[in-house]
Motif scaffolding. Sequence first.
Motif, PDB file in Angstrom:
ATOM      1  N   THR A   6       1.046  -1.328   0.148  1.00  0.00           N
ATOM      2  CA  THR A   6      -0.001   0.009  -0.037  1.00  0.00           C
ATOM      3  C   THR A   6       0.897   1.237  -0.100  1.00  0.00           C
ATOM      4  OG1 THR A   6       0.092   0.334   2.369  1.00  0.00           O
ATOM      5  CG2 THR A   6      -1.605  -1.470   1.566  1.00  0.00           C
ATOM      6  N   GLY A   7       0.617   2.187  -0.585  1.00  0.00           N
ATOM      7  CA  GLY A   7       1.313   3.601  -0.710  1.00  0.00           C
ATOM      8  C   GLY A   7       2.301   3.470  -1.723  1.00  0.00           C
ATOM      9  N   GLY A   8       2.364   2.493  -2.495  1.00  0.00           N
ATOM     10  CA  GLY A   8       3.214   2.262  -3.603  1.00  0.00           C
ATOM     11  C   GLY A   8       3.593   3.429  -4.641  1.00  0.00           C
ATOM     12  N   THR A  12       7.673   7.990  -1.298  1.00  0.00           N
ATOM     13  CA  THR A  12       8.590   7.155  -1.034  1.00  0.00           C
ATOM     14  C   THR A  12       8.262   5.719  -1.634  1.00  0.00           C
ATOM     15  OG1 THR A  12       9.091   7.886   0.934  1.00  0.00           O
ATOM     16  CG2 THR A  12       9.894   6.022   0.706  1.00  0.00           C
ATOM     17  N   GLY A  13       7.109   5.478  -1.786  1.00  0.00           N
ATOM     18  CA  GLY A  13       6.542   4.212  -2.462  1.00  0.00           C
ATOM     19  C   GLY A  13       7.216   3.808  -3.759  1.00  0.00           C
ATOM     20  N   PRO A  14       7.330   4.757  -4.940  1.00  0.00           N
ATOM     21  CA  PRO A  14       7.766   4.261  -6.082  1.00  0.00           C
ATOM     22  C   PRO A  14       9.408   3.777  -6.000  1.00  0.00           C
ATOM     23  CG  PRO A  14       6.601   6.287  -6.681  1.00  0.00           C
ATOM     24  CD  PRO A  14       6.621   6.070  -5.018  1.00  0.00           C
ATOM     25  N   ALA A  15      10.020   4.264  -4.964  1.00  0.00           N
ATOM     26  CA  ALA A  15      11.312   3.856  -4.908  1.00  0.00           C
ATOM     27  C   ALA A  15      11.558   2.543  -4.294  1.00  0.00           C
ATOM     28  CB  ALA A  15      12.260   4.867  -4.172  1.00  0.00           C
ATOM     29  N   VAL A  16      10.647   2.322  -3.262  1.00  0.00           N
ATOM     30  CA  VAL A  16      10.553   0.896  -2.725  1.00  0.00           C
ATOM     31  C   VAL A  16       9.741  -0.210  -3.720  1.00  0.00           C
ATOM     32  CG1 VAL A  16       9.576  -0.347  -0.684  1.00  0.00           C
ATOM     33  CG2 VAL A  16      10.132   2.134  -0.410  1.00  0.00           C
ATOM     34  N   VAL A  17       8.815   0.333  -4.347  1.00  0.00           N
ATOM     35  CA  VAL A  17       8.396  -0.770  -5.434  1.00  0.00           C
ATOM     36  C   VAL A  17       9.545  -1.136  -6.350  1.00  0.00           C
ATOM     37  CG1 VAL A  17       6.832  -1.091  -7.243  1.00  0.00           C
ATOM     38  CG2 VAL A  17       6.139  -0.003  -5.280  1.00  0.00           C
ATOM     39  N   ALA A  18      10.251  -0.235  -6.876  1.00  0.00           N
ATOM     40  CA  ALA A  18      11.434  -0.380  -7.786  1.00  0.00           C
ATOM     41  C   ALA A  18      12.470  -0.986  -7.145  1.00  0.00           C
ATOM     42  CB  ALA A  18      11.919   1.005  -8.279  1.00  0.00           C
ATOM     43  N   SER A  33      -6.510   4.997  -7.840  1.00  0.00           N
ATOM     44  CA  SER A  33      -7.222   5.889  -8.833  1.00  0.00           C
ATOM     45  C   SER A  33      -6.524   5.371 -10.266  1.00  0.00           C
ATOM     46  CB  SER A  33      -6.521   7.363  -8.718  1.00  0.00           C
ATOM     47  OG  SER A  33      -5.313   7.244  -8.622  1.00  0.00           O
ATOM     48  N   ASP A  34      -6.748   5.858 -11.170  1.00  0.00           N
ATOM     49  CA  ASP A  34      -6.272   5.324 -12.531  1.00  0.00           C
ATOM     50  C   ASP A  34      -4.901   5.890 -12.603  1.00  0.00           C
ATOM     51  OD1 ASP A  34      -8.387   4.249 -13.445  1.00  0.00           O
ATOM     52  OD2 ASP A  34      -9.283   6.059 -14.800  1.00  0.00           O
ATOM     53  N   ARG A  39       1.014   4.514 -12.675  1.00  0.00           N
ATOM     54  CA  ARG A  39       2.335   4.633 -11.854  1.00  0.00           C
ATOM     55  C   ARG A  39       2.848   3.131 -11.311  1.00  0.00           C
ATOM     56  NH1 ARG A  39       7.085   6.248 -11.492  1.00  0.00           N
ATOM     57  NH2 ARG A  39       7.930   7.505  -9.860  1.00  0.00           N
ATOM     58  N   LEU A  40       2.248   2.432 -10.697  1.00  0.00           N
ATOM     59  CA  LEU A  40       2.506   1.205 -10.382  1.00  0.00           C
ATOM     60  C   LEU A  40       3.020   0.204 -11.526  1.00  0.00           C
ATOM     61  CD1 LEU A  40      -0.202   0.598  -7.673  1.00  0.00           C
ATOM     62  CD2 LEU A  40       2.106   0.649  -7.360  1.00  0.00           C
TER      63      LEU A  40
END
Length: 303
Positions: A6-8, A12-18, A33-34, A39-40
């Motif tokens: 959650t919060g991806g 900070t989330g995008p760096a964590v997902v990457a 949201s779309d 983004r994900l």
Amino acid sequence: MHVFVTGGSGQTGPAVVAELVAAGHTVTGLARSDAAAARLESLGATPHRGSLDDLDSLRSGAAAADGVLHMAYGGDFSDLDDMMRRDRTAIEALGRPLEHSDKPLVVTSGTLVMPAGRETTEKDEPDGTGIAAFRIAGERACLAFAARGVRASVVRLAPTVHGPEDHGFIPMLIATARKTGVSAYVGDGANRWPAVHRLDAAVLFRLAVEKAPAGSVLHGAAESGVTLRSIAEVIARGLDLPTVSLAPDEAATHFVSPFMATAYGFDGPVSSSYTQELLGWSPAHPTLLEDLEHGDYLATPAT
């Protein structure tokens, strides 16, 4: 590992997902949201439509995963009780499908929950009457799952998670300096803020998902305490403005809100020695002042 996040799509989330994807993990991210879904997808994650208030979506996302990383936090800061309730309820929904599985549940908090005025450690108790006491209920909800067969841990992030395109506390401080014509600090400015680069924080989250023991409390702070006066002085040089000391009552009207004035005057250094030793976490990216000097913080705003 298949990680439900959650919060991806937040700051900070995008760096964590990457970081998770680069390490070979599969990521599914909650998207309300779309734009968040897109983004994900751009980061290599699969969107899972829902929100923190959609408990069925949280439960189904957690049940289909090998572990959960909860970074989202939302609500109206004028109603802290509701924010606490929403976060605690979301954590309970995420944790229940993981019971008796030894799967990881990593929940985000902040070092501002810690007592002021001295360097605290991961083993110290948070301050139930402090500036960020509203985050403690979520910590407790997460750690309660450690007794129910979940590898539950809490990551307390420094108040400034810095890096490109930051839109947190430091940019707000800079915006106030631009607006008022002075770079201000409270009192003598000797109060200290922990700091961590976003990419170092991302590594910590990955390590927590991979191997943090059940019941762990971790401090996401690469620097234990940077004085607010030193931050204000770098901002002043970059914007060619004077620095000024404010009394607490002056700060309450100078900054964005009385809460922000209290935050900018908060002395909350923390140690992350236990976290670094436990997980082998070695922050390696620029410091906060280096980022202020050489990053995008002081660039002329687009018009």
